[in-house]
Design a protein around this motif. Structure first.
Motif, PDB file in Angstrom:
ATOM      1  N   ARG A 198       1.540   4.210  -2.933  1.00 15.78           N
ATOM      2  CA  ARG A 198       1.379   5.654  -2.677  1.00 15.78           C
ATOM      3  C   ARG A 198       2.626   6.433  -3.069  1.00 15.78           C
ATOM      4  O   ARG A 198       2.534   7.573  -3.557  1.00 15.78           O
ATOM      5  CB  ARG A 198       1.059   5.880  -1.190  1.00 15.78           C
ATOM      6  N   GLU A 249      -2.549   3.180   5.851  1.00 16.50           N
ATOM      7  CA  GLU A 249      -2.303   3.395   4.418  1.00 16.50           C
ATOM      8  C   GLU A 249      -3.587   3.225   3.607  1.00 16.50           C
ATOM      9  O   GLU A 249      -3.809   3.948   2.625  1.00 16.50           O
ATOM     10  CB  GLU A 249      -1.222   2.432   3.918  1.00 16.50           C
ATOM     11  N   LEU A 258       0.821  -1.206   0.000  1.00 16.56           N
ATOM     12  CA  LEU A 258       0.000   0.000   0.000  1.00 16.56           C
ATOM     13  C   LEU A 258       0.858   1.260   0.000  1.00 16.56           C
ATOM     14  O   LEU A 258       0.611   2.205  -0.761  1.00 16.56           O
ATOM     15  CB  LEU A 258      -0.939  -0.010   1.210  1.00 16.56           C
ATOM     16  N   GLY A 288      -1.140  -1.440  -5.041  1.00 16.14           N
ATOM     17  CA  GLY A 288      -1.825  -1.194  -3.781  1.00 16.14           C
ATOM     18  C   GLY A 288      -2.986  -2.154  -3.564  1.00 16.14           C
ATOM     19  O   GLY A 288      -3.327  -2.490  -2.424  1.00 16.14           O
ATOM     20  N   ALA A 332      -5.240   6.039   1.122  1.00 10.50           N
ATOM     21  CA  ALA A 332      -5.658   5.729  -0.247  1.00 10.50           C
ATOM     22  C   ALA A 332      -7.136   6.030  -0.448  1.00 10.50           C
ATOM     23  O   ALA A 332      -7.539   6.572  -1.490  1.00 10.50           O
ATOM     24  CB  ALA A 332      -5.367   4.259  -0.553  1.00 10.50           C
TER      25      ALA A 332
END
Length: 373
Positions: free
Chosen positions: A278, A357, A274, A286, A361
């Motif tokens: 990013r 995370e 993840l 991800g 997202a």
């Protein structure tokens, strides 16, 4: 089962008892990393309050650290220092800067192998373990930023790249748990110095170290080198998932009798995928990390005998060499013999980090949708 991860994490932090009765240790440092990740992702004050309450129980007003002795030369004890850096930056309180300055002095005399990286511990001489890379090197980078010591940042990157060279297994594209430069340990291959099997959590520690360092390093050839190695590792890991999106204790041996989907490694890899996505790491999906979080929630979170939600299938501890009267030989059978422990922090904290995370997202996706609308 259906459970609110936020409620689970909040209850876990609220009721957390120090792993080693209050003495400074990496296990508590794992929780601190999880709380920092949640605070950074959400901005919610209660995660910061949990963090300060727990750290202040180990660091007094003068900056003394409970149960910490430099001359133990235990690389694990450095990890909680990342919380000291964070709190020093957020609060400006002198206790945190005093404590972290004291902690970093360990590096000045901590023994090293000939190639440069530090010994894992004084009682594990001439050895580098993957978990130790997570314990020490992102901290070195973050402290370098706090103190303005660019040489320490260069040192951290050099040590990571050297350790990756030493522990890499070209046949699998993975990394081995341990390296013995003297080839003295029974677990060490007499030619390579490497331990014999691929333990998932050791690679999980490594993946988290790599992605955290890529985030912190300035743009340049060194960061690009590390990012490329991380991308290659993630590519291999993507092919080793179980049908339900987790990873096995002995990660590359699905036919091994007794092998099982291990929760701490799965959470660590979820975080790495993840966060790498990013950061724009090449080919980092991800989606793979998100699916792993969902799988853990469905298959490893369950009520215990008292009805409390716990994270299951966590290997409590595994290592190499002599410990508690027996010898850990690093074979696949050894890794399958270690005890499982519900709600061990080494599984819960990476799940906190992966969830954080996921939240980043999700919010980014919502902002994009709002912009389009």
């Amino acid at each position: 089962m259906t459970v609110s991860l936020t409620d689970y994490f909040d209850a876990y932090a609220r009721d957390y008892a120090y792993y080693k009765s209050g003495s400074w240790c990496y296990e508590d440092g794992c929780l601190y990393r999880g709380l920092i990740a949640l605070h950074e992702a959400t901005g919610e004050r209660h995660w910061f309050e949990h963090l300060t309450r727990l750290v202040n129980g180990q660091v007094d007003a003068a900056g003394s650290i409970a149960g910490y002795t430099i001359t133990e030369y235990n690389i694990d004890n450095v990890l909680p220092g990342r919380a000291l850096v964070y709190l020093a930056q957020k609060t400006g309180e002198t206790r945190y800067r005093t404590a972290v300055d004291h902690l970093v002095r360990q590096f000045q005399t901590h023994p090293r192998i000939g190639a440069g990286p530090h010994w894992h511990k004084l009682r594990y001489p001439h050895q580098v373990w993957l978990d130790g890379l997570y314990m020490a090197l992102p901290f070195k980078l973050e402290y370098a930023g706090l103190s303005g010591q660019a040489d320490l940042a260069h040192q951290a990157l050099s040590e990571m790249l050297t350790a990756l060279d030493l522990t890499f297994d070209a046949a699998s594209g993975l990394y081995r748990h341990g390296y013995d430069e003297e080839r003295l340990q029974a677990w060490a291959d007499p030619v390579t110095g490497l331990s014999p099997a691929h333990w998932a959590r050791s690679i999980g520690w490594l993946a988290m170290a790599m992605v955290d360092m890529v985030e912190t390093l300035p743009a340049g050839a060194g960061r690009d080198d590390l990012a490329g190695r991380l991308a290659a590792l993630l590519s291999v890991l993507a092919k080793l998932r179980t049908v339900d999106g987790r990873w096995l204790q002995v990660i590359d041996q699905p036919e091994l009798a007794g092998n099982y989907a291990e929760s701490s490694a799965t959470a660590m890899f979820a975080y790495a995928f993840l966060k790498a996505a990013r950061l724009g790491i090449r080919d980092a999906a991800g989606r793979i990390g998100a699916e792993a979080v969902i799988s853990l929630t469905r298959h490893a979170l369950a009520p215990d005998a008292n009805g409390r939600t716990v994270l299951q299938q966590i290997c409590c501890v595994a290592g190499l060499g002599g410990f508690d009267g027996h010898y850990r030989d690093g074979t696949p059978g050894y890794y399958l013999s270690e005890t499982l422990r519900d709600d061990d922090i080494k599984g819960v904290a990476p799940l906190m980090m992966a969830h954080a995370e996921s939240e980043i997202a999700r919010r980014a996706a919502n902002q994009r949708d709002d912009a389009v609308a």
